[in-house]
Design an enzyme around this catalytic site. Sequence first.
Site, PDB file in Angstrom:
ATOM      1  N   SER A  11      69.630  26.713  32.386  1.00  0.00           N
ATOM      2  CA  SER A  11      70.159  25.866  33.457  1.00  0.00           C
ATOM      3  C   SER A  11      71.262  24.987  32.913  1.00  0.00           C
ATOM      4  O   SER A  11      71.048  24.204  31.971  1.00  0.00           O
ATOM      5  CB  SER A  11      69.050  24.986  34.036  1.00  0.00           C
ATOM      6  OG  SER A  11      69.605  23.987  34.869  1.00  0.00           O
ATOM      7  N   HIS A  36      71.834  29.804  35.269  1.00  0.00           N
ATOM      8  CA  HIS A  36      71.205  29.170  36.430  1.00  0.00           C
ATOM      9  C   HIS A  36      71.956  27.889  36.782  1.00  0.00           C
ATOM     10  O   HIS A  36      72.184  27.029  35.923  1.00  0.00           O
ATOM     11  CB  HIS A  36      69.747  28.843  36.090  1.00  0.00           C
ATOM     12  CG  HIS A  36      68.929  28.391  37.253  1.00  0.00           C
ATOM     13  ND1 HIS A  36      68.389  29.272  38.173  1.00  0.00           N
ATOM     14  CD2 HIS A  36      68.548  27.152  37.652  1.00  0.00           C
ATOM     15  CE1 HIS A  36      67.700  28.591  39.073  1.00  0.00           C
ATOM     16  NE2 HIS A  36      67.789  27.296  38.788  1.00  0.00           N
ATOM     17  N   ASP A  38      71.820  24.669  39.186  1.00  0.00           N
ATOM     18  CA  ASP A  38      70.983  23.850  40.062  1.00  0.00           C
ATOM     19  C   ASP A  38      71.861  22.970  40.945  1.00  0.00           C
ATOM     20  O   ASP A  38      72.501  22.026  40.468  1.00  0.00           O
ATOM     21  CB  ASP A  38      70.049  22.969  39.232  1.00  0.00           C
ATOM     22  CG  ASP A  38      68.905  23.762  38.625  1.00  0.00           C
ATOM     23  OD1 ASP A  38      68.204  24.457  39.379  1.00  0.00           O
ATOM     24  OD2 ASP A  38      68.701  23.681  37.399  1.00  0.00           O
ATOM     25  N   MET A  40      72.106  20.242  43.833  1.00  0.00           N
ATOM     26  CA  MET A  40      71.307  19.195  44.468  1.00  0.00           C
ATOM     27  C   MET A  40      72.215  18.313  45.328  1.00  0.00           C
ATOM     28  O   MET A  40      73.370  18.076  44.978  1.00  0.00           O
ATOM     29  CB  MET A  40      70.622  18.338  43.393  1.00  0.00           C
ATOM     30  CG  MET A  40      69.801  19.128  42.395  1.00  0.00           C
ATOM     31  SD  MET A  40      69.026  18.058  41.170  1.00  0.00           S
ATOM     32  CE  MET A  40      68.435  19.289  39.991  1.00  0.00           C
ATOM     33  N   HIS A  69      70.854  28.036  42.693  1.00  0.00           N
ATOM     34  CA  HIS A  69      69.633  27.513  43.308  1.00  0.00           C
ATOM     35  C   HIS A  69      70.011  26.314  44.172  1.00  0.00           C
ATOM     36  O   HIS A  69      70.340  25.245  43.658  1.00  0.00           O
ATOM     37  CB  HIS A  69      68.656  27.111  42.193  1.00  0.00           C
ATOM     38  CG  HIS A  69      67.379  26.512  42.678  1.00  0.00           C
ATOM     39  ND1 HIS A  69      66.465  25.935  41.815  1.00  0.00           N
ATOM     40  CD2 HIS A  69      66.850  26.392  43.920  1.00  0.00           C
ATOM     41  CE1 HIS A  69      65.432  25.486  42.509  1.00  0.00           C
ATOM     42  NE2 HIS A  69      65.651  25.746  43.788  1.00  0.00           N
ATOM     43  N   MET A  71      69.171  23.392  46.185  1.00  0.00           N
ATOM     44  CA  MET A  71      68.183  22.367  46.549  1.00  0.00           C
ATOM     45  C   MET A  71      68.870  21.407  47.510  1.00  0.00           C
ATOM     46  O   MET A  71      69.112  20.234  47.210  1.00  0.00           O
ATOM     47  CB  MET A  71      67.667  21.656  45.296  1.00  0.00           C
ATOM     48  CG  MET A  71      66.754  22.526  44.457  1.00  0.00           C
ATOM     49  SD  MET A  71      66.308  21.784  42.873  1.00  0.00           S
ATOM     50  CE  MET A  71      67.652  22.431  41.865  1.00  0.00           C
ATOM     51  N   MET A 140      58.683  26.719  41.822  1.00  0.00           N
ATOM     52  CA  MET A 140      58.967  25.466  41.132  1.00  0.00           C
ATOM     53  C   MET A 140      57.702  24.980  40.423  1.00  0.00           C
ATOM     54  O   MET A 140      56.662  24.801  41.055  1.00  0.00           O
ATOM     55  CB  MET A 140      59.439  24.398  42.117  1.00  0.00           C
ATOM     56  CG  MET A 140      60.724  24.716  42.851  1.00  0.00           C
ATOM     57  SD  MET A 140      62.156  24.882  41.756  1.00  0.00           S
ATOM     58  CE  MET A 140      62.223  23.247  41.010  1.00  0.00           C
ATOM     59  N   GLY A 145      64.603  18.285  41.587  1.00  0.00           N
ATOM     60  CA  GLY A 145      65.468  17.121  41.635  1.00  0.00           C
ATOM     61  C   GLY A 145      65.876  16.554  40.299  1.00  0.00           C
ATOM     62  O   GLY A 145      66.890  15.884  40.197  1.00  0.00           O
ATOM     63  N   PHE A 146      65.105  16.837  39.252  1.00  0.00           N
ATOM     64  CA  PHE A 146      65.422  16.305  37.928  1.00  0.00           C
ATOM     65  C   PHE A 146      65.060  17.319  36.859  1.00  0.00           C
ATOM     66  O   PHE A 146      64.087  18.073  37.007  1.00  0.00           O
ATOM     67  CB  PHE A 146      64.632  15.013  37.645  1.00  0.00           C
ATOM     68  CG  PHE A 146      64.997  13.853  38.523  1.00  0.00           C
ATOM     69  CD1 PHE A 146      66.092  13.058  38.233  1.00  0.00           C
ATOM     70  CD2 PHE A 146      64.250  13.561  39.646  1.00  0.00           C
ATOM     71  CE1 PHE A 146      66.439  11.998  39.051  1.00  0.00           C
ATOM     72  CE2 PHE A 146      64.577  12.496  40.470  1.00  0.00           C
ATOM     73  CZ  PHE A 146      65.680  11.716  40.170  1.00  0.00           C
ATOM     74  N   GLY A 147      65.818  17.330  35.765  1.00  0.00           N
ATOM     75  CA  GLY A 147      65.473  18.137  34.619  1.00  0.00           C
ATOM     76  C   GLY A 147      64.494  17.396  33.723  1.00  0.00           C
ATOM     77  O   GLY A 147      64.281  16.191  33.858  1.00  0.00           O
ATOM     78  N   GLY A 148      63.882  18.138  32.800  1.00  0.00           N
ATOM     79  CA  GLY A 148      63.046  17.523  31.774  1.00  0.00           C
ATOM     80  C   GLY A 148      61.670  17.068  32.214  1.00  0.00           C
ATOM     81  O   GLY A 148      61.011  16.307  31.506  1.00  0.00           O
ATOM     82  N   ASP A 176      61.005  27.916  37.610  1.00  0.00           N
ATOM     83  CA  ASP A 176      61.975  26.846  37.367  1.00  0.00           C
ATOM     84  C   ASP A 176      61.220  25.549  37.117  1.00  0.00           C
ATOM     85  O   ASP A 176      60.579  25.011  38.015  1.00  0.00           O
ATOM     86  CB  ASP A 176      62.902  26.701  38.573  1.00  0.00           C
ATOM     87  CG  ASP A 176      64.087  25.775  38.289  1.00  0.00           C
ATOM     88  OD1 ASP A 176      64.098  25.142  37.217  1.00  0.00           O
ATOM     89  OD2 ASP A 176      64.988  25.692  39.145  1.00  0.00           O
ATOM     90  N   GLY A 177      61.289  25.074  35.874  1.00  0.00           N
ATOM     91  CA  GLY A 177      60.692  23.789  35.540  1.00  0.00           C
ATOM     92  C   GLY A 177      59.737  23.844  34.371  1.00  0.00           C
ATOM     93  O   GLY A 177      58.761  24.592  34.395  1.00  0.00           O
ATOM     94  N   GLY A 178      60.051  23.077  33.334  1.00  0.00           N
ATOM     95  CA  GLY A 178      59.129  22.926  32.227  1.00  0.00           C
ATOM     96  C   GLY A 178      58.955  24.153  31.353  1.00  0.00           C
ATOM     97  O   GLY A 178      57.968  24.248  30.609  1.00  0.00           O
ATOM     98  N   GLY A 198      66.155  24.593  30.762  1.00  0.00           N
ATOM     99  CA  GLY A 198      67.299  23.715  30.559  1.00  0.00           C
ATOM    100  C   GLY A 198      67.270  23.078  29.189  1.00  0.00           C
ATOM    101  O   GLY A 198      67.852  23.581  28.228  1.00  0.00           O
ATOM    102  N   SER A 199      66.570  21.968  29.091  1.00  0.00           N
ATOM    103  CA  SER A 199      66.519  21.243  27.820  1.00  0.00           C
ATOM    104  C   SER A 199      65.929  22.095  26.709  1.00  0.00           C
ATOM    105  O   SER A 199      66.322  21.966  25.542  1.00  0.00           O
ATOM    106  CB  SER A 199      65.710  19.947  27.982  1.00  0.00           C
ATOM    107  OG  SER A 199      64.416  20.214  28.500  1.00  0.00           O
TER     108      SER A 199
END
Length: 231
Positions: A11, A36, A38, A40, A69, A71, A140, A145-148, A176-178, A198-199
Site C-alpha cells: 500500500s 495498492h 488506498d 479515502m 480501493h 473508501m 478489512m 481509514g488509517f494505516g498501522g 487489507d490491514g495488519g 503497508g508499513s
Amino acid sequence: MFDRSIKIAPSILSADFADFGREIRAVEEQGADWIHVDVMDGHFVPNLTFGPPLCKAIRPHISTVMDVHLMIAPVDPYIEAYAEAGADIITAHLEAGPHIHRTLQAIRAAGCKAGLALNPGTGLADIDYLLDMVDLICVMTVNPGFGGQKFIHSQIDKVRRLRAMIGERPVHIEIDGGMAPDTAPLMAAAGADVLVAGSAVFRGGSVSDPAPYGANIRAIRTAANAAVGAG
C-alpha cells in the site's frame, strides 16, 4: 488463467509521499505483485488521501496491477475518473451506498475488474447474490481509514467462510490491514490470496536502499506460502 497463488500488494499509503514514482518502482523490483492505492475521502473514513490525478500520475510507474480501493461515499460518481486514471481493479465498500449491485456493474462497464470490500463489522449474508459480479472481495482486518492498525482476529473465520462461499468462482480474496509475517499465514490458511501490506513492506527501506523492501515482501510471502502448504 486465474491465479490463486499468494500475491503481495504494498500500500502506497506507507510510502514516501514525495517520491511515489521511485517508491513504486522499488517495491516492484523487490518482488511486489500488485500496487495498492488506498483512496479515502474524509467522510466515509476519517482521513483524506488520493484523488484521480494522483492515480494518473503514478500509473506510468506501475508495471504490475494498479489496485484502487475506494473508501469513499458516494462511489458511483467517481468510478469513471479512477478508471480513466488507469486503475486495473476498483474496489468499493458494501457499506458505502444503497445500490452496490449497480456500483459493481458500473465498475465493470468502465473496463475495470470489480472489487467489493467488507468492513470488520459487516457479515457475509448480503454478498451471496453478488459473488458472480465480482473479481475480488477485500476483507478489512482493521477498521478503514488509517494505516498501522492492529489486526482483528475475528476476520479469520469470516475469510474461511467466504472461501467456502466462493467455491470455484475466479474471485480473489484480498486482506487489507495488519498484514505482516505473523498474521499473513493466518489469512492464507483461511483462503486469502492477495495480502495488502503497508508499513510491513516499507519499514526500514528507502528508494536509495530498497533491499529491506524485498526482505519484508519475502518474509510475508514465505510465511503465507508455508501456511498454505501446511494446509
